[in-house]
Every structure is written in C-alpha cells, then in structure tokens.
Scaffold this active site. Structure first.
Site, PDB file in Angstrom:
ATOM      1  N   HIS A  72       0.841  -1.203   0.000  1.00 15.25           N
ATOM      2  CA  HIS A  72       0.000   0.000   0.000  1.00 15.25           C
ATOM      3  C   HIS A  72       0.872   1.247   0.000  1.00 15.25           C
ATOM      4  O   HIS A  72       1.935   1.269   0.624  1.00 15.25           O
ATOM      5  CB  HIS A  72      -0.894   0.039   1.240  1.00 15.25           C
ATOM      6  CG  HIS A  72      -1.866  -1.108   1.305  1.00 15.25           C
ATOM      7  ND1 HIS A  72      -2.499  -1.474   2.468  1.00 15.25           N
ATOM      8  CD2 HIS A  72      -2.309  -1.969   0.354  1.00 15.25           C
ATOM      9  CE1 HIS A  72      -3.296  -2.505   2.229  1.00 15.25           C
ATOM     10  NE2 HIS A  72      -3.187  -2.833   0.957  1.00 15.25           N
ATOM     11  N   TYR A 202      -7.084   3.310  10.189  1.00 19.58           N
ATOM     12  CA  TYR A 202      -7.006   3.422  11.643  1.00 19.58           C
ATOM     13  C   TYR A 202      -7.986   4.522  12.040  1.00 19.58           C
ATOM     14  O   TYR A 202      -7.793   5.679  11.673  1.00 19.58           O
ATOM     15  CB  TYR A 202      -5.606   3.834  12.093  1.00 19.58           C
ATOM     16  CG  TYR A 202      -4.521   2.774  11.933  1.00 19.58           C
ATOM     17  CD1 TYR A 202      -3.878   2.578  10.718  1.00 19.58           C
ATOM     18  CD2 TYR A 202      -4.131   1.987  13.021  1.00 19.58           C
ATOM     19  CE1 TYR A 202      -2.869   1.627  10.591  1.00 19.58           C
ATOM     20  CE2 TYR A 202      -3.121   1.032  12.895  1.00 19.58           C
ATOM     21  CZ  TYR A 202      -2.498   0.863  11.677  1.00 19.58           C
ATOM     22  OH  TYR A 202      -1.498  -0.073  11.547  1.00 19.58           O
ATOM     23  N   PRO A 294      -0.393  -3.367  19.612  1.00 22.20           N
ATOM     24  CA  PRO A 294      -0.296  -3.597  18.165  1.00 22.20           C
ATOM     25  C   PRO A 294      -0.627  -2.391  17.280  1.00 22.20           C
ATOM     26  O   PRO A 294      -0.460  -2.453  16.058  1.00 22.20           O
ATOM     27  CB  PRO A 294      -1.286  -4.743  17.913  1.00 22.20           C
ATOM     28  CG  PRO A 294      -2.207  -4.732  19.077  1.00 22.20           C
ATOM     29  CD  PRO A 294      -1.451  -4.176  20.230  1.00 22.20           C
ATOM     30  N   LYS A 298       4.401  -2.827  15.282  1.00 22.71           N
ATOM     31  CA  LYS A 298       5.853  -2.873  15.496  1.00 22.71           C
ATOM     32  C   LYS A 298       6.394  -4.188  16.068  1.00 22.71           C
ATOM     33  O   LYS A 298       7.602  -4.454  15.989  1.00 22.71           O
ATOM     34  CB  LYS A 298       6.282  -1.736  16.447  1.00 22.71           C
ATOM     35  CG  LYS A 298       6.276  -0.373  15.824  1.00 22.71           C
ATOM     36  CD  LYS A 298       7.481  -0.149  14.930  1.00 22.71           C
ATOM     37  CE  LYS A 298       7.233   0.823  13.807  1.00 22.71           C
ATOM     38  NZ  LYS A 298       6.783   0.232  12.555  1.00 22.71           N
ATOM     39  N   TYR A 386       6.383   4.382  10.909  1.00 22.79           N
ATOM     40  CA  TYR A 386       5.510   3.276  10.504  1.00 22.79           C
ATOM     41  C   TYR A 386       6.229   2.298   9.575  1.00 22.79           C
ATOM     42  O   TYR A 386       6.134   1.088   9.757  1.00 22.79           O
ATOM     43  CB  TYR A 386       4.245   3.834   9.824  1.00 22.79           C
ATOM     44  CG  TYR A 386       3.138   2.806   9.715  1.00 22.79           C
ATOM     45  CD1 TYR A 386       2.269   2.568  10.777  1.00 22.79           C
ATOM     46  CD2 TYR A 386       2.976   2.052   8.560  1.00 22.79           C
ATOM     47  CE1 TYR A 386       1.263   1.618  10.694  1.00 22.79           C
ATOM     48  CE2 TYR A 386       1.973   1.091   8.459  1.00 22.79           C
ATOM     49  CZ  TYR A 386       1.120   0.889   9.537  1.00 22.79           C
ATOM     50  OH  TYR A 386       0.142  -0.066   9.453  1.00 22.79           O
TER      51      TYR A 386
HETATM   52  P1  RFL Z   1       6.485 -15.295  19.491  1.00 22.75           P
HETATM   53  O1  RFL Z   1       5.891 -15.082  18.145  1.00 22.75           O
HETATM   54  O2  RFL Z   1       5.607 -15.304  20.668  1.00 22.75           O
HETATM   55  O3  RFL Z   1       7.289 -16.671  19.409  1.00 22.75           O
HETATM   56  C1  RFL Z   1       7.827 -17.304  20.556  1.00 22.75           C
HETATM   57  C2  RFL Z   1       7.850 -18.795  20.314  1.00 22.75           C
HETATM   58  O4  RFL Z   1       8.471 -19.431  21.418  1.00 22.75           O
HETATM   59  C3  RFL Z   1       7.737 -20.593  21.751  1.00 22.75           C
HETATM   60  N1  RFL Z   1       7.988 -20.958  23.159  1.00 22.75           N
HETATM   61  C4  RFL Z   1       8.764 -22.004  23.540  1.00 22.75           C
HETATM   62  N2  RFL Z   1       9.451 -22.911  22.841  1.00 22.75           N
HETATM   63  C5  RFL Z   1      10.119 -23.863  23.537  1.00 22.75           C
HETATM   64  N3  RFL Z   1      10.129 -23.936  24.887  1.00 22.75           N
HETATM   65  C6  RFL Z   1       9.434 -23.032  25.624  1.00 22.75           C
HETATM   66  N4  RFL Z   1       9.444 -23.115  26.963  1.00 22.75           N
HETATM   67  C7  RFL Z   1       8.714 -22.016  24.959  1.00 22.75           C
HETATM   68  N5  RFL Z   1       7.928 -20.998  25.369  1.00 22.75           N
HETATM   69  C8  RFL Z   1       7.497 -20.360  24.272  1.00 22.75           C
HETATM   70  C9  RFL Z   1       6.301 -20.210  21.470  1.00 22.75           C
HETATM   71  O5  RFL Z   1       5.498 -21.369  21.274  1.00 22.75           O
HETATM   72  C10 RFL Z   1       6.429 -19.359  20.210  1.00 22.75           C
HETATM   73  O6  RFL Z   1       6.302 -20.118  19.026  1.00 22.75           O
HETATM   74  O7  RFL Z   1       7.635 -14.227  19.790  1.00 22.75           O
HETATM   75  P2  RFL Z   1       8.675 -13.468  18.814  1.00 22.75           P
HETATM   76  O8  RFL Z   1       9.393 -14.451  17.936  1.00 22.75           O
HETATM   77  O9  RFL Z   1       9.459 -12.593  19.697  1.00 22.75           O
HETATM   78  O10 RFL Z   1       7.789 -12.606  17.826  1.00 22.75           O
HETATM   79  C11 RFL Z   1       7.008 -11.531  18.313  1.00 22.75           C
HETATM   80  C12 RFL Z   1       5.759 -11.333  17.442  1.00 22.75           C
HETATM   81  O11 RFL Z   1       5.100 -12.574  17.332  1.00 22.75           O
HETATM   82  C13 RFL Z   1       4.815 -10.260  18.020  1.00 22.75           C
HETATM   83  O12 RFL Z   1       5.566  -9.166  18.492  1.00 22.75           O
HETATM   84  C14 RFL Z   1       3.804  -9.743  16.966  1.00 22.75           C
HETATM   85  O13 RFL Z   1       2.868 -10.735  16.633  1.00 22.75           O
HETATM   86  C15 RFL Z   1       3.056  -8.511  17.478  1.00 22.75           C
HETATM   87  N6  RFL Z   1       2.032  -7.994  16.548  1.00 22.75           N
HETATM   88  C16 RFL Z   1       2.389  -7.256  15.436  1.00 22.75           C
HETATM   89  N7  RFL Z   1       3.685  -7.033  15.126  1.00 22.75           N
HETATM   90  C17 RFL Z   1       4.036  -6.377  13.987  1.00 22.75           C
HETATM   91  O14 RFL Z   1       5.246  -6.179  13.737  1.00 22.75           O
HETATM   92  N8  RFL Z   1       3.088  -5.900  13.076  1.00 22.75           N
HETATM   93  C18 RFL Z   1       1.756  -6.076  13.303  1.00 22.75           C
HETATM   94  O15 RFL Z   1       0.954  -5.692  12.464  1.00 22.75           O
HETATM   95  C19 RFL Z   1       1.357  -6.735  14.534  1.00 22.75           C
HETATM   96  N9  RFL Z   1       0.063  -6.947  14.796  1.00 22.75           N
HETATM   97  C20 RFL Z   1       0.677  -8.236  16.793  1.00 22.75           C
HETATM   98  C21 RFL Z   1      -0.302  -7.672  15.895  1.00 22.75           C
HETATM   99  C22 RFL Z   1       0.261  -8.993  17.882  1.00 22.75           C
HETATM  100  C23 RFL Z   1      -1.084  -9.193  18.101  1.00 22.75           C
HETATM  101  N10 RFL Z   1      -1.442  -9.978  19.215  1.00 22.75           N
HETATM  102  C24 RFL Z   1      -2.067 -11.220  19.064  1.00 22.75           C
HETATM  103  C25 RFL Z   1      -0.923  -9.592  20.497  1.00 22.75           C
HETATM  104  C26 RFL Z   1      -1.644  -7.880  16.116  1.00 22.75           C
HETATM  105  C27 RFL Z   1      -2.057  -8.607  17.233  1.00 22.75           C
HETATM  106  C28 RFL Z   1      -3.539  -8.767  17.456  1.00 22.75           C
HETATM  107  C1  PHB Z   2      -3.258  -6.809  11.103  1.00 30.56           C
HETATM  108  O1  PHB Z   2      -3.516  -6.832   9.878  1.00 30.56           O
HETATM  109  O2  PHB Z   2      -3.447  -7.802  11.835  1.00 30.56           O
HETATM  110  C2  PHB Z   2      -2.723  -5.577  11.719  1.00 30.56           C
HETATM  111  C3  PHB Z   2      -2.401  -4.500  10.915  1.00 30.56           C
HETATM  112  C4  PHB Z   2      -1.917  -3.320  11.495  1.00 30.56           C
HETATM  113  C5  PHB Z   2      -1.762  -3.258  12.872  1.00 30.56           C
HETATM  114  C6  PHB Z   2      -2.062  -4.347  13.675  1.00 30.56           C
HETATM  115  C7  PHB Z   2      -2.554  -5.505  13.094  1.00 30.56           C
HETATM  116  O3  PHB Z   2      -1.305  -2.105  13.427  1.00 30.56           O
END
Ligand code: RFL
Ligand code: PHB
Length: 392
Positions: A72, A202, A294, A298, A386
């Site tokens: 986008h 947003y 979120p 980031k 962003y």
């Molecule tokens: P993760 O993805 O939680 O992965 C950690 C992994 O470790 C495993 N684990 C273990 N494995 C072995 N032994 C153990 N004892 C363990 N304990 C845990 C877990 O099973 C898992 O597979 O952490 P990581 O790698 O640091 O990555 C972080 C990201 O996943 C997270 O920051 C993002 O998803 C946040 N987030 C977003 N980030 C973005 O950059 N752009 C976005 O648009 C964005 N949107 C979001 C989001 C997070 C959201 N939620 C669900 C909080 C939107 C949402 C709704």
């Molecule tokens: C998403 O598509 O899940 C999403 C996009 C932007 C955000 C957070 C989540 O800031």
C-alpha cells in the site's frame, strides 16, 4: 547434542535468527514448544517494515511474499467521520506498507530453514536453561514422549515470546521491567468478504478505535476496541458489525462490506520492556524482552531488529574473535526498542477512547490527528516510524 547457538522458539525472532546465523556459517538448533501446524496457523501480526521485507528477499525466503503480499502507498486515518490519506510512499522517498500476515512469514521461514537442512525441533517439553553464568551453557528438553535430552551450546538465545522461560532465567536482581497496561483491548475478527478500502484504516470515532486491515482479496481482518476483560461470547456478529459500521462510518456514501465472521478473539494491550536483554551466555530477543501494543504494527518488526543485531554480534565473535558488539547487544537494541515503544504508545493513546481520560485529553488526541493533516513534519514523523526507522 551440541551446536554453537541454542535457540528457544520458532516465532519470528527464533526463525529469522536461524536463517541469519546459517548465512554467516554459524550452527544453531531451534527448540519449539508448539507443533509446526500450530506455529503456521496462529494469527497475529499483519504489517512488515520495508527492511524486513527486503531481509526476507536477501535470505532467499521472499518469493511468495513478493507475489502475495499487499503493498500500500499509505494508511488512512479517520476521526469525526473524516478520512485522511497519509501518503507514506511520498513522505518516505518511496517506501510502501507491506501487508503480509505473520503466519505466512513463518511458513516461508520454516520452509527455507528446513530446505537448508536446518534443525527445527517442534513439540518440545520441559525446556530448561542451564549454566548461563559459566562457560558451558545448555538447554534441557524432552521431545514428546521421549527421554530428557541436553542441547549443549556456546550461547543460549531466548526467542520464546512473552510467556517463555528465558526472561525469568535472568536473576530478578539483575533486571528491571517497565510496564504499562492499557484499560482497553482489541476484539479481532476474520471475515469472508471483499475489500472495503484500498489500504488500512485506523479510526478513532464513535466510542473508540477500529482498524480495517486485510488478509487476501476475499478475507478481511478487522479490530474494534473493547474491554480487555470482555469475552467473545458477548460479541454476537450483529454487535460487531454495528460497532465497526459506527467507528468506520463516513458521510460520503461509503459502506463497510459485511461477510461471514469465522474467527473472533480478544487481546489486551500492554507496553513492556525488560532491561538488560542479556545475562552471561543468555540473550533474549523479541517479545521475550519487550511488548508493544499492536497499534503501531511494530512487534514482529522489533523482534527481527533484535536478532539482526544479535546475528551481527555473533558473527563478529565467531569470525574475528571480537566480543564488544555482543557485550553491547542489549544497549544497541534498546535504543531502537524505546523509540518503537514511544511510537506504539503514541499511536495507541491518539487512536483509542480511554475511559480514564478526560474530555480535555480526547480533544488533544483529535488535535494530534489534525496536526498530521496540516503539518508535513508531523506526517513525516509518523510515516518514517511506521515503515521503519533507520538503524543507528
Ligand atoms: P512469538 O511469536 O511469541 O514466538 C515465541 C515462540 O516461542 C515458543 N515458546 C517455547 N518454545 C520452547 N520452549 C518453551 N518453553 C517455549 N515458550 C514459548 C512459542 O510457542 C512461540 O512459538 O515471539 P517473537 O518471535 O518474539 O515474535 C514476536 C511477534 O510474534 C509479536 O511481536 C507480533 O505478533 C506482534 N504484533 C504485530 N507485530 C508487527 O510487527 N506488526 C503487526 O501488524 C502486529 N500486529 C501483533 C499484531 C500482535 C497481536 N497480538 C495477538 C498480540 C496484532 C495482534 C492482534
Ligand atoms: C493486522 O492486519 O493484523 C494488523 C495491521 C496493522 C496493525 C495491527 C494488526 O497495526
């Protein structure tokens, strides 16, 4: 079993690190608690910073992303039933917003690592971090239904998310944790519907935040602000569409396309940082060390930034015997992390209706939004943050 770097976790941090280390000729093994299928289907982030998309290309895992991601030119901000297009591409010299879901990134990283012959061990239990204060650290673990095993390594990396054991392995007296919990959460849905708009919206309107995002031409992702303690049972489909219609509504005849809702979940919003991010032979990265709400998109990107810094430091250590970058890992990462914390907090406070805030605060948030429309400097600051700040 022995390797150079033992990695706990197959999330974005653990998998990007494995590919970065492999490229540098450094051996590593990833231990993951969940199954491969679970890792590849858990819904989370949606937006990649421009350099993360480029890093996927450089690591040889970007082909499907280039084909299937949505690129986008900007984002739309909405308040008081007015929309404003923030032209990120023009404001940042050509950088576009990459919308490519986290689980698709993970599928590509897992396939790429396995194709190299890399070792990813899923379904492990009883992960135990040992000996990080000495010269011979290791990780104890059990494959499902098997004997206890030990992964001996030079360094342990905790890429195990917010609830993993790695952060707790840093003695309580040796770390400081900073936290802010927000009095609202996000109800997220997936719906079978065509796109209603050409980019992410947003919005802060009619009682709070809503986000319109996408997953494919036929599946859309939307979020609406809710009480973090609420339950999806209290959100029948009609109520969700009523809220989304109100918060995304305009007076120019636009309407939100409704479809079958096939997924609903609620997440709380928090900001969190653990300092330092290293202790002895242990390094923590990604959500293990920090959380952002979120709203700034980031979290995943910060996790990748941490492991890029760590892989460079490990490369300097193994290739040239240099220790300095490794010693400064935490300090280097935290400079970027606190800027992302600031940006995520700023986006979150500006775009949500906080029940603890006054009418004065609410007016200030609308002024901040209006400033983006009228000040190129303010718009440019949001745009740069962003799509991703430069590394210093
Ligand atoms: P993760 O993805 O939680 O992965 C950690 C992994 O470790 C495993 N684990 C273990 N494995 C072995 N032994 C153990 N004892 C363990 N304990 C845990 C877990 O099973 C898992 O597979 O952490 P990581 O790698 O640091 O990555 C972080 C990201 O996943 C997270 O920051 C993002 O998803 C946040 N987030 C977003 N980030 C973005 O950059 N752009 C976005 O648009 C964005 N949107 C979001 C989001 C997070 C959201 N939620 C669900 C909080 C939107 C949402 C709704
Ligand atoms: C998403 O598509 O899940 C999403 C996009 C932007 C955000 C957070 C989540 O800031």
């Amino acid at each position: 079993m022995r390797t150079q770097v033992g990695i706990i976790g197959c999330g974005p941090a653990g998998l990007f690190l494995a590919l970065l280390l492999a490229r540098a000729g450094i051996g590593c093994v990833n231990l993951e608690r969940r199954s491969r299928a679970e890792v590849e289907t858990t819904l989370r982030a949606g937006v990649l910073e421009h350099w993360v998309a480029e890093l996927m290309d450089a690591l040889g895992v970007g082909v499907r992303m280039r084909r299937e991601a949505h690129f986008h030119a900007g984002i739309t901000l909405q308040w008081q039933r007015q929309r404003y297009h923030l032209d990120i591409e023009a404001l940042t010299g050509g950088r576009r917003v990459t919308v490519y879901p986290q689980h698709e990134v993970l599928k590509d990283l897992i396939a790429g690592r396995l194709a190299q012959g890399g070792e990813l061990i899923f379904d492990v239990e009883e992960t135990e971090i040992r000996g990080i204060d000495g010269a011979a650290p290791s990780i104890g673990f059990r494959r499902k239904g098997s004997e206890l095993e030990t992964l001996e390594c030079d360094y342990v990396v905790g890429a195990d998310g917010f609830h993993g054991p790695a952060r707790q392995a840093i003695p309580r007296s040796a770390r400081v944790e900073y936290e802010k919990v927000y009095p609202f959460g996000w109800l997220g849905i997936l719906t079978q519907a065509k796109k209603s708009w050409h980019e992410l919206i947003y919005a802060n309107q009619a009682g709070g935040f809503a986000l319109l995002s996408t997953r494919s031409d036929d599946v859309q992702r939307m979020y609406v602000q809710c009480d973090p303690a609420d339950n999806v049972e209290n959100w029948p489909d009609d109520r969700i569409w009523d809220e989304l219609d109100a918060r995304l509504g305009t007076d120019d005849g636009w309407s939100l396309i409704h479809g079958t809702i096939f997924q609903k979940n609620i997440v709380g919003l928090r900001s969190f940082v653990c300092e330092p991010m290293q202790h002895g032979k242990l390094f923590i990265a990604g959500d293990a060390a920090h959380i952002v709400p979120p709203t700034g998109a980031k979290g995943l990107n910060l996790a990748v930034a941490d492991v890029l810094v760590l892989s460079r430091a490990l490369e300097a250590r193994y290739r040239r015997g240099e220790q300095e970058a490794l010693d400064r890992y935490s300090e280097t990462c935290l400079r970027r992390i606190w800027k992302a914390e600031r940006f995520s907090w700023f986006m979150t406070t500006m775009l949500h209706d906080n029940p603890q805030e006054s009418g004065f605060d609410r007016r200030i948030h609308f002024a901040e939004l209006d400033l983006l429309r009228t000040s190129r400097a303010a718009a440019m600051s949001l745009a740069e943050n962003y799509v991703g700040l430069a590394f210093d």
